[in-house]
Design an enzyme around this catalytic site. Sequence first.
Site: not given
Length: 333
Positions: A46, A217, A233, A327
């Site tokens: 999202s 994913e 760098h 989650k």
Amino acid sequence: MDKSNLREVIMNYPNQLEIGRNFAKKVKPKTPKKIDNLIVCGMGGSALPGDLLREYLEFQPTKKTAFPVIVEKGYHLPAVAGKKSLIFISSYSGNTEETVSCLKEAINKKYSIVVFCAGGKIEEIAKKNHLPIVKYSINFPHFQPRYALTYAFAAMHQVLTNIGLSDRIPGFPKIDPRSMEVYGEELSLLTKGRTPIIYATERYKFIAQNWKIKINENSKTPAFWNYFPELNHNEMVGFSLAQGKFTVFFLKDEKTEKVDEINNKRLDITKKLYEQKGIKTAIVPIKGKTFLEKILNTLVLGDWLSYYLALQYDQDPTPVEMVENFKKKLAHK
């Protein structure tokens, strides 16, 4: 292994820009006459529309878009947020806790807010506070937020167009995912059993980041990205003693504008230095007539790479079980 038919999603999602635009056609939030910045709050898939919107407005600027775009990927609004900020709240599920936190903070501070979601807590909070909502309606089983990119990008840009903060995109490119499928599978074979690294010039760093995310994913394997000139760098020195097997993909626009020519020169030199160290490399041409077409074509190519790499590893490319398990543990009390 493709139980959720991600192949069909890849075939269709790049050409859903008009649908995304239509989601937002009637959304016209009240904002200051001149905004200081646009802040897009979102996580994971999202947040990607905000990243793309930032890159598009930076490299396709108009007098109307003379404001910075900040993509906030955390629990709190950035310090630069203020009364002259426009806040886009982006959560496909509508339940992303970090984004919910940003929404509540923006409401408490009475900032100008537009919500982009398919439902969930964020829609509930937005309705309760009479906030403008761009609601997604995508009827595809097992749909993942990372493939709402084109819908959400077009919807966000349309809101800016509605309130005079950007010009209408003159014409959406027609993308042909099928024409890139074989090449994407060939690229996946180059990195099977190796850690993929994706490099691009600053103009196309969003693509490199997106390839990395899709490989994580879809393919369920580590991947890394960086961009020129910054990587010259620091990061390239790490390949003096490479501690593993890598394939480095260099995303290159041969027809880039003059401002990017020096970065293409850096890219070519870096590729040769890596090859001298025995590192596998590949140039991936960025093709298209417009900036947006170039981005979408190369994004789809990365989708195919990650899709076929998943199949080679016997992985279903759609589910993200580790994220879902995380989650659940985070919510457990």
